[in-house]
Design an enzyme around this catalytic site. Structure first.
Site, PDB file in Angstrom:
ATOM      1  N   GLU A   1       0.931 -13.575  12.553  1.00 13.83           N
ATOM      2  CA  GLU A   1       1.446 -12.362  13.048  1.00 13.83           C
ATOM      3  C   GLU A   1       1.331 -11.085  12.130  1.00 13.83           C
ATOM      4  OE1 GLU A   1       2.806 -11.950  16.223  1.00 13.83           O
ATOM      5  OE2 GLU A   1       2.283 -14.296  16.459  1.00 13.83           O
TER       6      GLU A   1
ATOM      7  N   TRP B   1       3.062   7.886  -2.236  1.00  9.49           N
ATOM      8  CA  TRP B   1       4.484   8.004  -2.685  1.00  9.49           C
ATOM      9  C   TRP B   1       4.593   9.186  -3.985  1.00  9.49           C
ATOM     10  CZ3 TRP B   1       7.237   7.457  -6.989  1.00  9.49           C
ATOM     11  CH2 TRP B   1       8.835   7.346  -6.992  1.00  9.49           C
TER      12      TRP B   1
ATOM     13  N   GLU C   1     -12.180  -4.419  -4.667  1.00  7.34           N
ATOM     14  CA  GLU C   1     -12.548  -2.993  -4.506  1.00  7.34           C
ATOM     15  C   GLU C   1     -11.771  -2.113  -5.518  1.00  7.34           C
ATOM     16  OE1 GLU C   1     -12.032  -5.163  -2.078  1.00  7.34           O
ATOM     17  OE2 GLU C   1     -13.981  -5.430  -1.738  1.00  7.34           O
ATOM     18  N   ASN C   2     -10.696  -2.509  -5.928  1.00  7.63           N
ATOM     19  CA  ASN C   2      -9.940  -1.581  -6.777  1.00  7.63           C
ATOM     20  C   ASN C   2     -10.495  -1.218  -8.228  1.00  7.63           C
ATOM     21  OD1 ASN C   2      -6.479  -2.979  -5.629  1.00  7.63           O
ATOM     22  ND2 ASN C   2      -7.822  -1.224  -5.013  1.00  7.63           N
TER      23      ASN C   2
ATOM     24  N   SER D   1      -8.373  -4.847   5.116  1.00  6.53           N
ATOM     25  CA  SER D   1      -8.987  -4.640   3.843  1.00  6.53           C
ATOM     26  C   SER D   1      -9.523  -5.930   3.081  1.00  6.53           C
ATOM     27  CB  SER D   1      -8.087  -3.662   2.901  1.00  6.53           C
ATOM     28  OG  SER D   1      -7.810  -2.554   3.787  1.00  6.53           O
TER      29      SER D   1
ATOM     30  N   ASP E   1       0.972  -1.143   0.313  1.00  7.34           N
ATOM     31  CA  ASP E   1      -0.077   0.127   0.023  1.00  7.34           C
ATOM     32  C   ASP E   1       0.848   1.263  -0.023  1.00  7.34           C
ATOM     33  OD1 ASP E   1      -2.302   1.386   0.066  1.00  7.34           O
ATOM     34  OD2 ASP E   1      -2.617   1.306   2.023  1.00  7.34           O
TER      35      ASP E   1
HETATM   36  C1  FPP Z   1      -1.762   0.286  -3.254  1.00  6.73           C
HETATM   37  O1  FPP Z   1      -1.535   1.407  -3.467  1.00  6.73           O
HETATM   38  C2  FPP Z   1      -1.371  -0.592  -4.370  1.00  6.73           C
HETATM   39  C3  FPP Z   1      -1.998  -0.995  -5.496  1.00  6.73           C
HETATM   40  C4  FPP Z   1      -3.586  -0.716  -5.395  1.00  6.73           C
HETATM   41  C5  FPP Z   1      -1.926  -1.969  -6.492  1.00  6.73           C
HETATM   42  C6  FPP Z   1      -0.455  -2.461  -5.910  1.00  6.73           C
HETATM   43  C7  FPP Z   1       0.322  -2.446  -7.182  1.00  6.73           C
HETATM   44  C8  FPP Z   1       1.588  -2.691  -7.263  1.00  6.73           C
HETATM   45  C9  FPP Z   1       2.467  -2.779  -6.226  1.00  6.73           C
HETATM   46  C10 FPP Z   1       2.189  -2.372  -8.752  1.00  6.73           C
HETATM   47  C11 FPP Z   1       2.525  -3.657  -9.392  1.00  6.73           C
HETATM   48  C12 FPP Z   1       1.151  -3.917  -9.859  1.00  6.73           C
HETATM   49  C13 FPP Z   1       1.139  -5.011 -10.660  1.00  6.73           C
HETATM   50  C14 FPP Z   1      -0.344  -5.612 -10.931  1.00  6.73           C
HETATM   51  C15 FPP Z   1       2.301  -5.934 -11.116  1.00  6.73           C
HETATM   52  P1  FPP Z   1      -2.378   2.598  -3.358  1.00  6.73           P
HETATM   53  O2  FPP Z   1      -2.626   3.237  -4.888  1.00  6.73           O
HETATM   54  O3  FPP Z   1      -3.629   2.514  -2.752  1.00  6.73           O
HETATM   55  O4  FPP Z   1      -1.664   3.829  -2.484  1.00  6.73           O
HETATM   56  P2  FPP Z   1      -2.341   4.961  -1.831  1.00  6.73           P
HETATM   57  O5  FPP Z   1      -3.459   4.274  -0.537  1.00  6.73           O
HETATM   58  O6  FPP Z   1      -1.221   6.034  -1.141  1.00  6.73           O
HETATM   59  O7  FPP Z   1      -3.194   5.791  -2.729  1.00  6.73           O
END
Ligand code: FPP
Length: 234
Positions: free
Chosen positions: A201, A19, A61-62, A190, A14
């Protein structure tokens, strides 16, 4: 480095968006950097002797994020599946995917099928990628499968037990996580592996996923090694 107690690490990656935001960049830049971190962490887990690594790459949810961000994540996934296969094969990693995979585009599904098939015999480490994954949906789907068996008379109600239920989940072939890590400072689960983490853990770090690295993973493992797991016993 790892103990017998630590076979399986599950991670909620997350903080990509934050970032990017901190740097005045689009969210897509955070996901891109996040994908690099993912590669580094998979490599590190193999080097540290972790047998199972489960990564939450995309939740059910994404799908509700805006279309451009979803498309960007899907394209990153396409790239990752193409570019990583060689190294994954060389390192003896088996890849499996869990989630409502039918929701993904057909070309991604066929790519995933091929990767699962081509890596099925690798046994150094299992990388489990959760995509379009939601734990409540997984549990409901297990209940439906069991109800259907009972309706057909293939099982009796009193046969239903924890083992049978576990065997109906997407994760039926892998042990439960010993350790769950969530980055970015959020302290919640989540809809991730709700059944499977009954005795895991939990470790929450403020580090945003794109800044996470092998050193931090090692520190968390060190911390895990000092925790006493009692599984409800004294
Ligand atoms: C959370 O950050 C991350 C995700 C929703 C997706 C995870 C994806 C990656 C690590 C990239 C690589 C992905 C693939 C499919 C190879 P966020 O967008 O929720 O961050 P935020 O909470 O700061 O908005």
């Amino acid at each position: 480095m790892t103990s017998d107690q630590l076979q399986h690490i599950a991670i909620i990656m997350d903080g990509n968006g934050r970032w990017a935001q901190k740097r005045g960049l689009p969210r897509s830049a955070g996901h891109k950097k996040g994908a690099e971190t993912l590669q580094e962490v998979v490599r590190a887990a193999g080097e540290l002797g972790i047998k199972y690594l489960t990564l939450y790459a995309f939740s059910t949810e994404n799908w509700q994020r805006d279309a451009e961000e979803v498309e960007g994540l899907m394209n990153l996934l396409r790239q990752y599946l193409k570019s990583e296969l060689k190294e994954i094969q060389e390192k003896g990693v088996r890849i499996i995917f869990i989630g409502e995979l039918h929701m993904l585009a057909a070309d991604i599904v066929s790519q995933m099928d091929k990767i699962e098939h081509d890596t099925a015999k690798n046994d150094k480490m299992t990388l489990c990628i959760a995509l379009s994954y939601g734990s409540r949906q997984e549990i409901v789907s297990a209940a439906q499968k069991i109800a259907s068996l009972a309706q057909k008379g293939d099982i009796r109600i009193e046969d239903i037990d924890i083992k049978m239920f576990s065997d109906m989940l997407y994760t039926k072939d892998i042990p439960d996580p010993d350790l769950v890590i969530r980055t970015s400072g959020e302290q919640r689960i989540s809809n991730y592996l709700l059944w499977q983490i009954a005795y895991s853990e939990l470790f929450f770090t403020p580090t945003l996923w794109p800044d996470f690295n092998k050193q931090e993973l090692e520190k968390i493992i060190e911390d895990f090694n000092h925790r006493e797991r009692r599984y409800g016993k004294v």
